[in-house]
Design a protein around this motif. Structure first.
Motif, PDB file in Angstrom:
ATOM      1  N   ASP A 274       0.825  -1.215   0.000  1.00  0.00           N
ATOM      2  CA  ASP A 274       0.000   0.000   0.000  1.00  0.00           C
ATOM      3  C   ASP A 274       0.858   1.263   0.000  1.00  0.00           C
ATOM      4  OD1 ASP A 274      -2.434   1.330  -0.131  1.00  0.00           O
ATOM      5  OD2 ASP A 274      -2.600   1.538   2.055  1.00  0.00           O
ATOM      6  N   ILE A 275       1.936   1.227  -0.810  1.00  0.00           N
ATOM      7  CA  ILE A 275       2.750   2.428  -1.010  1.00  0.00           C
ATOM      8  C   ILE A 275       2.768   2.752  -2.500  1.00  0.00           C
ATOM      9  CG2 ILE A 275       4.121   1.941   1.047  1.00  0.00           C
ATOM     10  CD1 ILE A 275       6.418   1.224  -1.000  1.00  0.00           C
ATOM     11  N   TYR A 276       3.703   3.588  -2.946  1.00  0.00           N
ATOM     12  CA  TYR A 276       3.593   4.168  -4.283  1.00  0.00           C
ATOM     13  C   TYR A 276       4.842   3.917  -5.139  1.00  0.00           C
ATOM     14  CZ  TYR A 276      -0.299   6.334  -1.935  1.00  0.00           C
ATOM     15  OH  TYR A 276      -1.461   6.519  -1.221  1.00  0.00           O
ATOM     16  N   SER A 277       4.601   3.872  -6.436  1.00  0.00           N
ATOM     17  CA  SER A 277       5.679   3.682  -7.398  1.00  0.00           C
ATOM     18  C   SER A 277       5.465   4.620  -8.574  1.00  0.00           C
ATOM     19  CB  SER A 277       5.721   2.218  -7.867  1.00  0.00           C
ATOM     20  OG  SER A 277       4.457   1.813  -8.374  1.00  0.00           O
ATOM     21  N   PHE A 278       6.342   4.492  -9.576  1.00  0.00           N
ATOM     22  CA  PHE A 278       6.289   5.325 -10.771  1.00  0.00           C
ATOM     23  C   PHE A 278       6.436   4.445 -12.009  1.00  0.00           C
ATOM     24  CE2 PHE A 278       8.003   7.966  -7.394  1.00  0.00           C
ATOM     25  CZ  PHE A 278       7.285   9.148  -7.513  1.00  0.00           C
ATOM     26  N   GLY A 279       5.769   4.852 -13.091  1.00  0.00           N
ATOM     27  CA  GLY A 279       5.983   4.204 -14.374  1.00  0.00           C
ATOM     28  C   GLY A 279       7.106   4.891 -15.127  1.00  0.00           C
TER      29      GLY A 279
END
Length: 387
Positions: free
Chosen positions: A283-288
């Motif tokens: 439940d954290i964030y990433s980038f494309g």
């Protein structure tokens, strides 16, 4: 195209003149090609061309400007199709080229086994094609070595600078700039504990396959961007040694998450799926990267850094077919429009927080300052062929 041997019937004075201009042979990217071998994949895609560079040297013979009949273009990727990254976008540009020039033959050489496939694929492409396009950020030295064995073949080194070599055109994206934008957003997100999944530790992460000039350039820009908006941030980095192993990428991403990272950039081709899965599960964030991946893991990908590989492959292929191809190096940066971020519509819709609009607007202001030359982002000189 293969070099054409100068006719022994030319008058001596013409021979002397030609030798003075270009040596003992001419490079002509419009001559007849070699015998084809079976292709490995069929795919399709669309793109549009870029502005053409200067024409060939003045003494080069006139090239066909219609169908490109007989031209064979091979594409060697360090990964595989389906990566939703540079392999897919480069191949899309070549398929668009095939649509516009039906008599051109194209073939892809994928690397499902990673590094062990690179050299044999470049050799196979060189034996078949007139122009070989290679995504060479991690295999540039291998490419240069193989090219010496095929002096009649022309090459495009994508993401690997080559200068003063008449066989090569090359380009490098200012990866540090697009990574800087992603880092700026990571720095903004990691400070805001009102956003679900964000902790109090101000830690973000970067994971890639190998320490190559391009991947180091991404890290340098990402770290600088994160510190631009969050000066006390800690930026973790990991190298998996593979661009095709999502399970390994997932495990290494979990390790970063255990150290407090809540925004992670994966610069790792098709293995990025492992990064996305680990971030989604935590439940954290990433980038494309490269293409718009915002909806792949809805609400967990902040934005995607866009890099137009289709524009590059179409540009060089079109110039080769039409006889305007020439060796040299091109830098593609934010100012050229070759790099950008998505509109963050997916993450806005998911989080329903006004602050996301504020962050997006800040990122666009920073992007515009980059384009205007108001911000200088550190970079890895080797990524641009500088010493």
């Amino acid at each position: 195209m293969k070099k054409r041997i100068l006719s022994v019937l030319l008058a001596a004075v013409m021979v002397v003149s030609l030798l003075a201009a270009c040596g003992t042979s001419e490079k002509t990217p419009a001559d007849a090609g070699t015998t084809a071998k079976d292709g490995k994949n069929e795919s399709q895609g669309v793109t549009s061309g870029m502005e053409a560079v200067e024409g060939l040297e003045a003494n080069a013979p006139e090239a066909p400007t219609t169908t490109g009949a007989g031209v064979k273009i091979g594409f060697v990727s360090t990964g595989v199709l389906g990566d939703k990254a540079l392999t897919d976008t480069t191949w899309a540009g070549l398929n668009k080229l095939k649509e516009d020039y039906p008599d051109v033959e194209i073939k892809i050489y994928e690397s499902p086994n990673g590094t062990t496939d690179w050299e044999p694929n470049i050799i196979a492409a060189s034996e078949w094609a007139d122009l070989v396009i290679v995504n060479a950020s991690s295999c540039g030295e291998i490419l240069l070595s193989v090219a010496e064995r095929f002096p009649d073949v022309y090459y495009v080194a994508n993401e690997f600078p080559v200068e003063d070599n008449p066989q090569f055109a090359s380009d490098v994206y200012a990866c540090n700039e697009v990574a800087f934008l992603l880092g700026c957003l990571a720095g903004l997100f990691t400070q805001n504990t009102d956003i679900p999944g964000i902790n109090e530790e101000h830690v973000v992460g970067y994971i890639s396959g190998m320490e190559a000039p391009t991947t180091l350039d991404y890290f340098t820009g990402f770290e600088a961007g994160a510190k631009f908006t969050c000066p006390d941030v800690t930026v973790l980095q990991s190298w998996t040694g593979s661009y095709t192993d999502p399970l390994l990428a997932k495990e290494m991403t979990k390790g970063m998450i255990s150290q407090g990272a809540d925004c992670i950039l994966g610069c790792i081709s098709s293995a990025v799926v492992g990064v996305f899965e680990a971030c989604d599960e935590a439940d954290i964030y990433s980038f494309g990267l490269d293409t718009n991946k915002d909806a792949d893991y809805e609400g967990k990908i902040i934005t995607s850094g866009l890099k137009c590989g289709d524009v590059t492959s179409y540009k060089f292929g079109k110039e080769f077919i039409e006889g305007t191809w020439e060796p040299g190096f091109i830098l593609m940066d934010c100012a050229s429009g070759a790099l950008d971020i998505t509109d963050m519509a997916t993450i806005k819709k998911h989080l329903q927080m006004d602050v996301i609009d504020d962050y997006y607007n800040q990122a666009i202001e920073i992007r515009d300052d980059l384009r205007a030359g108001k911000i200088e982002v550190p970079y890895i000189p080797a990524a641009r062929g500088e010493e």
